[in-house]
Design an enzyme around this catalytic site. Sequence first.
Site, PDB file in Angstrom:
ATOM      1  N   GLU A  38       0.801  -1.224   0.000  1.00 62.52           N
ATOM      2  CA  GLU A  38       0.000   0.000   0.000  1.00 62.52           C
ATOM      3  C   GLU A  38       0.833   1.272   0.000  1.00 62.52           C
ATOM      4  O   GLU A  38       0.383   2.282  -0.484  1.00 62.52           O
ATOM      5  CB  GLU A  38      -0.931   0.040   1.224  1.00 62.52           C
ATOM      6  CG  GLU A  38      -2.114  -0.886   1.141  1.00 62.52           C
ATOM      7  CD  GLU A  38      -3.223  -0.391   0.235  1.00 62.52           C
ATOM      8  OE1 GLU A  38      -3.220   0.781  -0.192  1.00 62.52           O
ATOM      9  OE2 GLU A  38      -4.101  -1.201  -0.075  1.00 62.52           O
ATOM     10  N   ASP A  53      -7.896   8.402  -4.081  1.00 64.37           N
ATOM     11  CA  ASP A  53      -7.220   7.303  -4.782  1.00 64.37           C
ATOM     12  C   ASP A  53      -7.602   7.303  -6.263  1.00 64.37           C
ATOM     13  O   ASP A  53      -8.296   8.218  -6.731  1.00 64.37           O
ATOM     14  CB  ASP A  53      -7.501   5.960  -4.100  1.00 64.37           C
ATOM     15  CG  ASP A  53      -8.933   5.474  -4.266  1.00 64.37           C
ATOM     16  OD1 ASP A  53      -9.724   6.099  -5.016  1.00 64.37           O
ATOM     17  OD2 ASP A  53      -9.271   4.444  -3.645  1.00 64.37           O
TER      18      ASP A  53
END
EC number: 3.2.1.17
Length: 167
Positions: free
Chosen positions: A37, A46
Amino acid sequence: MAMSPALRNSVMAAISGGAIAIASVLITGPGGNDGLEGVRYKPYKDVVGVLTVCYGHTGKDIMPGKTYTEAECKALLNKDLITVARQINPYIKVDIPETTRGALYSFVYNVGAGNFRTSTLLRKINQGDIKGACDQLRRWTYAGGKQWKGLMTRREVERDVCLWGKQ
């Protein structure tokens, strides 16, 4: 892309801590910001426009404009992984290795429990086909209708760890 030796060693060291520890190391990496991540201490949107912070945490509790600390990020990740475990463990009806479970926690942390519960991957697990289930991870490389190299890399690493218990 193969898993880096540093990540492999960190995951192996986490095995005694169980599936949540394995998933946490996969997500954060050996250095705390070099896992699947990465980490961002300021909230951002995102690739599909979802407000996100830290190691991929999403939710209404994110405070835009706040700079999160490393400790806050690790606490959010731990809380999220406990939630993932509670969401998916009841659906896994067979015994699986902790490495497989840890890889699945990492996967579900990324794609969501709803997607997992209706997946061929889960069906294969419950049929006892661990290899077939782990191979299904390679199908989950799209976000927003587009295939992402980062997701391809992530799924290969998760698949590798998923299969460790079968070797």
